[in-house]
Structure formats: structure tokens, C-alpha cells
Design an enzyme around this catalytic site. Sequence first.
Site, PDB file in Angstrom:
ATOM      1  N   ILE A 150      -6.917  11.448   1.397  1.00  0.00           N
ATOM      2  CA  ILE A 150      -7.908  11.104   0.374  1.00  0.00           C
ATOM      3  C   ILE A 150      -9.140  10.477   1.023  1.00  0.00           C
ATOM      4  O   ILE A 150     -10.281  10.811   0.702  1.00  0.00           O
ATOM      5  CB  ILE A 150      -7.300  10.136  -0.661  1.00  0.00           C
ATOM      6  N   HIS A 177       0.824  -1.204   0.000  1.00  0.00           N
ATOM      7  CA  HIS A 177       0.000   0.000   0.000  1.00  0.00           C
ATOM      8  C   HIS A 177       0.859   1.255   0.000  1.00  0.00           C
ATOM      9  O   HIS A 177       0.410   2.321   0.415  1.00  0.00           O
ATOM     10  CB  HIS A 177      -0.916   0.019   1.229  1.00  0.00           C
ATOM     11  N   HIS A 183      -4.639   8.688   4.001  1.00  0.00           N
ATOM     12  CA  HIS A 183      -5.526   9.250   5.023  1.00  0.00           C
ATOM     13  C   HIS A 183      -6.219  10.520   4.540  1.00  0.00           C
ATOM     14  O   HIS A 183      -7.423  10.698   4.785  1.00  0.00           O
ATOM     15  CB  HIS A 183      -4.750   9.536   6.310  1.00  0.00           C
ATOM     16  N   ARG A 219      -0.942  -0.103  10.272  1.00  0.00           N
ATOM     17  CA  ARG A 219       0.157  -0.405   9.358  1.00  0.00           C
ATOM     18  C   ARG A 219       1.471   0.176   9.819  1.00  0.00           C
ATOM     19  O   ARG A 219       2.542  -0.345   9.542  1.00  0.00           O
ATOM     20  CB  ARG A 219      -0.189   0.125   7.959  1.00  0.00           C
ATOM     21  N   GLY A 259      -4.359  10.194  12.114  1.00  0.00           N
ATOM     22  CA  GLY A 259      -5.727  10.104  12.603  1.00  0.00           C
ATOM     23  C   GLY A 259      -5.968  11.027  13.778  1.00  0.00           C
ATOM     24  O   GLY A 259      -7.031  11.664  13.883  1.00  0.00           O
ATOM     25  N   GLY A 311     -12.260  -0.857  17.442  1.00  0.00           N
ATOM     26  CA  GLY A 311     -10.957  -0.977  16.802  1.00  0.00           C
ATOM     27  C   GLY A 311      -9.881  -1.595  17.663  1.00  0.00           C
ATOM     28  O   GLY A 311      -8.784  -1.877  17.179  1.00  0.00           O
ATOM     29  N   THR A 350      -9.644   2.232   7.714  1.00  0.00           N
ATOM     30  CA  THR A 350      -9.853   2.313   9.158  1.00  0.00           C
ATOM     31  C   THR A 350     -10.563   3.593   9.548  1.00  0.00           C
ATOM     32  O   THR A 350     -11.500   3.578  10.358  1.00  0.00           O
ATOM     33  CB  THR A 350      -8.501   2.219   9.884  1.00  0.00           C
ATOM     34  N   SER A 351     -10.137   4.712   8.974  1.00  0.00           N
ATOM     35  CA  SER A 351     -10.735   5.993   9.378  1.00  0.00           C
ATOM     36  C   SER A 351     -12.213   6.048   9.017  1.00  0.00           C
ATOM     37  O   SER A 351     -13.025   6.608   9.768  1.00  0.00           O
ATOM     38  CB  SER A 351      -9.985   7.162   8.742  1.00  0.00           C
TER      39      SER A 351
END
Length: 579
Positions: free
Chosen positions: A403, A217, A401, A543, A558, A486, A444-445
Site C-alpha cells: 500500500i 500494526h 509495504h 519491525r 523492501g 536509516g 520507512t519506505s
Amino acid sequence: MTRLWNEPENFADEMTDGFARANARWVRRVSGGVTRSTRAEEPTVSVVIGGGSGHYPAFGGLVGHGLAHGAAMGNLFASPSARQVESVARASEQGKGVLLSYGNYAGDVLHFTEAQDKLRADGIDCRTVTVTDDIFSAPAGEQEKRRGIAGDLTVFKAAGAAAAAGYDMDGVERAAILANDRTRTMGVAFTGCTLPGAAEPLFTVPEGRMAIGLGIHGEPGIDEVDIPSADGLAELFIERLLDSAEIPDGVSVEGARVVPILNGLGSVKNEELYVVFDRIATLLEDAGAVIVDPHVGEFCTSFDMAGVSLTLLWLDDELETLWRAPADTPAFRTGSVDTSAQVERDAIDDSVAEEVIPDASDESRRAAAVVVTALEAIVSVIDVNAEELGRIDAIAGDGDHGIGMKRGSHAALTAARSSHSNGAGAQSVLASAADEWSNRAGGTSGAIWAVILRTVGERLGNTAPVTAAAVADGLDGASTAVMDFGKAKVGDKTMVDALVPFAETLRQRVGSGDTLAVAWSAASTAAQDAADGTADMMPGMGRARSHGDKALGVADPGAVSLAMIAAAIKDVLPATSGL
């Protein structure tokens, strides 16, 4: 770098549309990805795979006879949303159950698990096997923490072949687990990849150096060495993958049958790969292994990354049968597939039901207007800072993040405006925003912000009085819900490190008699201080966890974006009424 795109935020959707139109023989477009365009006469267990876009032929390219029945395809380098996974699974399910399989990444786990729960609630037998083949992402004794990279192919193939052979759900799940247990991968990169519309790659490697242990990624490597010769790279791969700690239980290299898969990550040419493979084959044979059906080419890419990975699948009799079984997909074909027994599928209805607006009090509708104003402020601050959020995310993560937050916040605002214009109260507006944030952002976000918005909405309701105490209670509940969902805790260097002090400060200040605006201002400051403090932390989740020192000195994206959002909402609260 990527050169051909329209609007970067639309790239994944347009790519999926074009892929489906170009490969109608195998797939058809459904909401969230693709499913097979044909079916066997007798129903089987359905294998549904997925992950972020940008890895072709993973994931849509592996849908077809002998492999997957459907692929949920998320945004660039971001997991598909729970709604996307559920949509593809329902379109692919044949009454025999659904096996979900995907790489072991936090966002994927959150969204696929939520989809699995919804399918099970409707009586569908749904299981999950995550792929954990990357030897550099966690120690050998902690394989469950490893991420999935090019080894996805071996697990998907075993599961798909087992389904095609008529295995029941227990058997398909067992075959997938066995393939995962016997698969190991190591990757290297010479340059990073560049997302559509981005001016710079997600990471860079110094001239003449090679990153070791990269992710797919755009995550940077875990170590760097001088670029070796082709033979030197082959020797590095084999040295690491034949380390005794990486040989699966029950396997002895001498006499073992192994499938080597040499994978190009985007910009390394097949001719180069063949030079490397020549030495790999020699080294495996010298170690006493028997090479079975080797594959060289592109099987799991990362846009234009110049990189290579080597996967080894250690066979037993069953896995060899499953690996050699025929498959016919857009990107992976082997053996001879009899298509005479396949029939065209009926039309698939994946339309979204029209929103039902519950009754709401006038006070709750006024609060809903405040929610829309707050979301407008969120969109504005994220738009301005999306590039910077992507930059800090790329240092130890995958750079998506900014985007993801941009796509999610815009979708949430559109949904909230629509619900509010239809007379919805605060809970309904926040629920609509939550669903669309998750669906459009993925990752995740996306999942976490959906939890926040939905939880706050549940505490506010559609008819109850909307007070500062109710808002504080909602955010306190959201803080707990995010940690439960989470599994992150304070100190793991995630959004939670900013969310918890924000919620605690808001609750304390409201409890002591402050107005919401005053309490929010203090909470916003606490969130900003906490976000700044994450720069001194080592990541414990996500990650970035694999990259250790690379994340040190950089604040968690985040946590930073949450603090930005808190500050933006603070600026609009005094100008609103109803709270």
C-alpha cells in the site's frame, strides 16, 4: 474484518476528515493531521504526538486540553511523513517549543527526526521522547530498542498535563521521559486484523491458540500458547509484568502505587475485559501494589484485531499528580476542565507554497522526461505486485509495504509530470517526486525512497551534462545516503541488501565502459540475486527484528520491491533518449 470503505488508499484521509468534522469542539483539520481548535490564554509548550492511522483513539482522539496539542496522522499502520509532522507541529506551536512523542518504530523515527531538524533550523525548541513500553520487543536491558504500544497513553498524558501545568520545555521533556521509564506493556492476540480492501488478515492464529507479544500494526506475535481462561490471561500478564527485570528502577512492588490500563485492540468486548481485570486487580493487590485510577477499554487499537494488552504505569508523587490532572479530548476525559479561559483559535494557514522551477538546460529537461518514463514503469510494476508485497511484509511485519509503495509511487509520478510540464530539469523533477513519495507513502519506505530520488537528483543537477557516469554516481551516493539516514547496513535484511550491490555493480560496469542500459541490466540482476538472498537472513532492523525465525525463509519486501523497480526501469532505458 473492516467492511466500510470507499477506495482503500483514501481511507486514512477520509477517516481523518470525518473525525475532525465530528469533533470540532476539540480539533480542527490541518495538513497532516489535527490540531486543537481552542487555545489557552497563556501559551504553553506544545505536545505533538502521532503515528499511523488505524489505532483509534490514538492519535487524534487524544488531542485536547490536558493531553496533546496536535496529532500527525499517517497512512494505515505507516508513520506520518516529515512534512505531515512539521505541518502539525507548526500549527500547534505557541512560541514555547514543541515536544514530539510517538512509538519507537523505524519509520516514525526517520520522519519525526527530519521534521524536528527542520523546526530547529527555524529556531523552534523541539525535543523528542519516544515510547518504548513493549516488553516483548527487546530484552529488559535494551529498553531503547523496544517499540511503543498502548503505553503511549501514559507518556502523552504526563507530557500534556505537564504542559498544561505550565512546565517549561525541560520540565515537559523530563516528565515524559519519567513516564516512559515507568511504563511497561504486554499484549496478546487471538486473531489478526484486516486492512480496508484486503481479503485476508495480516496474520492468523491457529484455532484455540493465542499469540503473545504482538505489535499494534498487525505484526504477528513472538510466541503462541493455548488460549487460557480469563483468569489465566490475567495471571500471564501479571507474571510477565511483575518479573523483577521489568520493575522500573526505584520501584518496590510492595506498597507501590500503579495505574493498570487494560486495553482492547479492536474486537474484544468491554465485558470480557472486565472479567480479566477482576483477576488482574486481585493479583496486583496480592503482590502488595496499590491500584490507582485503573482504566479498562480501548486506548490503542489495531482495526478489528481480537487482542488485549495490559499496561502498568508505576507512579511517584509527580506522575500521580500528572496522571490525575484534568483532560478533555474526544476519546479521553478525566477530572473537571475549566474551558472558560480557552479561546477559539485564529484561522491556520497551512497552504503549500507554489513550486518554483529553477532554470534548466535542454539536456536536463530531456533527462527529466526519462525520469517521468521511469516513474511510469515503477507505478506499473508496483500496481501489479502491491498485493504480493503486502503479503510478504505481513509474514514478519505489518503488511503495509505494498500500500505504501503504491501511494508513494503514484504521488511521485503525478508530481514529476507536473514539474516536467513546467519545464523543470532532472534535479527538480526528482526532488518533486521525492517530496511527494515521502509525503504520501509515509513509513520507512517513503522516507528511504525520498532519499534515493533526491540524492540522484542532486548528482544530476538541472544544468550539468547528464551521463551514465552521473547516473551511476547518483545511485552510489544514494546508497551511502540511505545507510547514513536509516542506519541499516548490508546483512540487516532491509532494502539496503539490494540497493548496495545494485549501485556497486552499476558503478563498476559504467566505469568499465558499458552503456547505461547494459550496466543497468547487470545491476538489476545483482539486485534481484541479493533480494532473493535476503530470505536466508535474520532481520537486524525494523519491525521484523522482533520476530526472528518468522522472517527466515522469506525475502525482505523492501529489497524485493527495489529489485522489481530496477528491472522495470531496465526495460524502458533502451527506448529512451538523452541518457
